[in-house]
Structure formats: C-alpha cells, structure tokens
Write an enzyme that holds these catalytic residues in place. Structure first.
Site, PDB file in Angstrom:
ATOM      1  N   HIS A 163      67.244 -25.742  16.475  1.00  0.00           N
ATOM      2  CA  HIS A 163      66.846 -24.374  16.421  1.00  0.00           C
ATOM      3  C   HIS A 163      67.002 -23.428  17.762  1.00  0.00           C
ATOM      4  CE1 HIS A 163      63.871 -24.476  12.277  1.00  0.00           C
ATOM      5  NE2 HIS A 163      66.254 -24.533  12.437  1.00  0.00           N
ATOM      6  N   ASP A 204      65.629 -29.263  13.583  1.00  0.00           N
ATOM      7  CA  ASP A 204      64.697 -28.136  13.911  1.00  0.00           C
ATOM      8  C   ASP A 204      64.665 -28.101  15.525  1.00  0.00           C
ATOM      9  OD1 ASP A 204      62.885 -26.698  14.875  1.00  0.00           O
ATOM     10  OD2 ASP A 204      61.662 -27.006  12.670  1.00  0.00           O
TER      11      ASP A 204
END
Length: 469
Positions: free
Chosen positions: A322, A288
């Site tokens: 991300h 993430d």
C-alpha cells in the site's frame, strides 16, 4: 557473525550505490543539516553484543524432517543458552516444524542458509502473551518469534522463516472472502471492536484477554520492550499478520532481510514506539504497507505515550504494498525524525512512495519526515499522500498535526499524481518541501487542501519545470 557484513547486505548496498550510498558522505561544507542529524542518529545505533558460546539445535533432539514438532527442542536449546549466560543457537540445514519461539537476553538465533523454520498453523501452539494489536496493548496469541524485556537479542542467518499463513490458515480470520473466509466461520471483526472498546474505556491490559476462542492474528516476529536488537539476512514469508514488529524498543537494526507475503495486513516492518532504529538493505514485497511506523492507537496510544523517533531507512527495495514508507495510522503517541534514502520502489501494485495517514480520533504529532535519493519506477496512485481523512476522518476530538516533510532528488517514471495532501479546516498540514525532483508519467493534477507552505525548487513534471502542483 554479528560484526561481519553479510553477502546480501553487501549486494543491496552495491546495487543502490548510484542512488544514495555513494552520495551521503559529502564534504562537511556541503552537508545538509537535516541529513547531518540523520548521520548523528546512525552513529548511535549499534549491533547487540552476543556471547561467543554456540548451541547446535540438533543437540537438543531436534529433527529437520519437516514433520517432527521441534517446539520443545527450541525451548531446551534456549534454556541451556540462557543458563550459560547467552550465546548463539545454530539451526543447521533442514526443515524444522515448530510452535512459538521465545528469545531472551544475550541470545542470537542463527538460521543457516539451508534451514527452514516452519511454523505451526495450530493457534494452540501460541500461548497468550502481552503484545500490541493494531496499536492497542492486549493479552493475545504469542507472535511466532517473541522476546519481551530482553537486552542484546538477534535473529540472523540466510535461512527461511515460513509462517505458513494462507487462505486455509490464519488469513481467513480477517473476514474477507478473497482470503478464504466463508459464511459461518469466525473472524476478527467482533474481537477487534471489543478490544478497541476496552482500550477506550480504560480496561486494564491484563483484563483484555483474547487468544483461544478469538480471532486476532499474531505478528510474525515481535520484540516487546527490548534493547539492542538485530534482525539480519533472514527471509520471512507468509506471516499471519504483521511481519517484523519491534514495540517500545530501543536501538534496533533490521538489515538485509527479505519479506514476502501478500496476505491481509502483511506489513513488512512496523516500528511501533521505537527509538533509534535502522532499516537497511531490505527487500519488501507485501500485501500491505512495506514499512509502517506507528506509536499506538487512540486512547491506548495516548496512555502509553511513547513516540516512534529517530528512524533511518536506507537502500531498501519495495515492490507491492500500500505504501513504500508509511507513517500511521496508529500514531497517537507521535512520530519524529524519520529519514529514508537510497531506496528503489517499483510495482503497479504499490500505491504510494510516501504515505502518511491520520485522523481526528488518532491525533498525534508527526514532524521531520525526510526522503532523498529515491528512484521510483511506478506507483499506482500518488507519489506522496498526506491524508487526515483516513477511516474516521474529521470525526473525533483530537487534532492531527503534520509538519516539516521534505523530498529531495526523487525520480519517478510513472504516477497518477505527484501530491495528495488533504488536511481539514482545524488541522492544516504544514511545510512540505520538494527539491530537485523529476516526476514523469503523471496523468492527473495534485490534490491539495488545507495544506500551507508547499515549497518547490527545481521540480519537473512530465519534462516541464513547474512552480506549483
């Protein structure tokens, strides 16, 4: 010891010297006031003061065979250290299986280079404590290493913290088949929704009780309402959820740390409602966001009302994730004064260099976000995204605010686009400045909507000097 420069910290600083470390000590006549402010913040961030007493874990009947449960040994060592007024708990070479570890004031947990802490995958080994889950206060499973209301606390050494999360343990709770979830198995969605509804309804925190029988995954390392914190040189792998999560804490240093894990929500470092924090010489390869700054979600963030502010990120390396430097989306308590410099980012699995995400349910003010001397090999999407349409988007009564974002001396070899900045009619993004940047390998035009005052100076896109994006 705490005051020495670690081998890994020195190596990272040397590697990035050409990008930033050798460029930040400019003569005062040429200093940028923005970065003078950053230096003033840095000078106020100091390491914790830990007493010199030492306690060897194996003196408390610990066994480093990877099989014996050392939870009681860790507690006994911590209790003895605490009774003595504090000191360093030394974990020698070996593999130490354990449940939750709770640290206290004036204690340093030092994990030797040949030591590995293997954390149990049994949720019952993590008692219920006060924590935050996605920006909402809750009584839930303890983080794997936890401290609350502590002053002068540290985790150091070049050993490994192994969360053992996988498609068999912890990760399936996210509810995604690619992380091991199967039909008929419990998952986080009902609990997550119930928690958010409790917060919106003003249910007292002590009544928001989850833990056993529920599926909200714990963070790996969390300092809750702590002061003078250091995490240095440790390797973290395979966290159940977020990795390093200081909450409502002050004067925090994360230095020379390596974080690797590609599970769901495996953010590398999540400063949340933190004041004066330094993140430097770290390596992130995550599932993430690499670094994601937060300040509470929706009603609960507004109730607690403590911003994240005065945060410095220096000489870090970001691989998959991300976003490299991220703000949001849980930023209802505001974010001010974030500085990132001298970092290197490069991965086809890294979406953005800078990612700011918000919406009309979160609200919150974000201002004074500054990046300089960043080298990017490639990102999969945009170099920078400012997105007010994240999740609920415009569907909410609160107005997100973003202003004063600057990028200086950014070099990018490959990105789909330079800028994706999208506010909405009642919430315009304000004052984005780009100076002395080179963006190559750009395949699509920037997306700019409800954004005013985008200033460019000496900006090259695909080897051409441009006056607009």
């Amino acid at each position: 010891m705490l005051n020495s420069i670690s081998r890994r910290s020195f190596m990272y600083a040397s590697a990035f010297c050409g990008v930033s470390a050798c460029q930040t000590n400019l003569p005062r006549a040429f200093a940028d006031p923005v970065w003078e402010k950053a230096e003033q913040i840095r000078q106020k961030i100091t390491p914790p003061s830990i007493p010199k007493a030492q306690f060897l874990l194996t003196d408390f009947d610990a066994r480093g065979d990877g099989i014996f449960d050392n939870t009681a040994a860790f507690k006994a060592a911590i209790d003895a250290c605490r009774k003595a007024g504090g000191g360093q708990i030394r974990v020698p070479d070996g593999h130490y299986l354990t449940g939750a570890i709770q640290l206290h004031s004036n204690i340093e947990l030092n994990v030797s280079a040949g030591a590995r802490l293997i954390f149990s995958t049994d949720p019952m080994d993590y008692p219920v404590v006060l924590t935050r889950y996605e920006g909402v206060e809750v009584m839930n499973y303890s983080p794997l290493i936890y401290a609350r209301d502590a002053k002068n606390v540290a985790i150091t050494g070049e050993g490994v913290l192994d969360g053992q999360a996988s498609n068999e343990h912890w990760w399936p709770w996210c509810g995604a088949e690619r992380f091991g979830w199967r039909e008929g198995v419990g998952h986080q969605t009902p609990d997550r929704q119930a928690l958010f509804e409790m917060a919106e309804s003003g249910i007292p925190v002590e009544q928001r009780r989850f833990g056993p029988g529920h599926y909200l995954r714990p963070s790996f390392v969390e300092f809750y309402n702590c002061e003078n914190v250091l995490v240095e040189d440790i390797h973290l792998k395979d966290s159940p959820f977020w990795n390093i999560h200081p909450v409502l804490s002050r004067n925090v240093i994360v230095r020379g740390v390596e974080v690797v894990g590609h599970g769901p929500n495996n953010d590398g470092c999540n400063p949340e409602s933190v004041d004066h924090m330094l993140i430097e010489n770290c390596y992130f390869d995550t599932g993430d966001d690499c670094i994601a700054i937060k300040s509470g979600r929706n009603a609960d963030g507004r109730r607690v009302a403590v911003p994240s502010e005065n945060i410095l990120i220096r000489n870090c390396q970001m691989k998959a994730g991300h976003g490299g430097v991220v703000i949001g989306s849980e930023i209802s308590g505001d974010v001010f004064n974030v500085y990132a410099e001298g970092c290197a980012m490069d991965s086809p699995d890294l979406w953005y260099m800078l990612r700011i995400k918000n919406n009309a349910m979160r609200g919150g003010v974000v201002e004074n976000i500054h990046l300089r001397n960043i080298e990017v090999g490639q990102v999969a999407r945009a170099v920078m995204i400012c997105d007010f349409n994240y999740e609920e988007g415009i569907n909410g009564p609160f107005t997100p605010v973003l202003r004063n974002v600057s990028m200086q001396s950014i070099a990018v070899k490959k990105a789909v686009r330079v800028l994706d900045s999208q506010g909405f009619a009642k919430a315009e993004i304000e004052n984005i400045s780009l100076k002395d940047c080179i963006f190559n390998g750009v395949s699509s035009p920037s997306l700019i909507a409800h954004t005013k005052d985008v200033a460019l100076k000496n900006i090259y896109v695909n080897d051409a000097l441009v006056s607009a994006l």
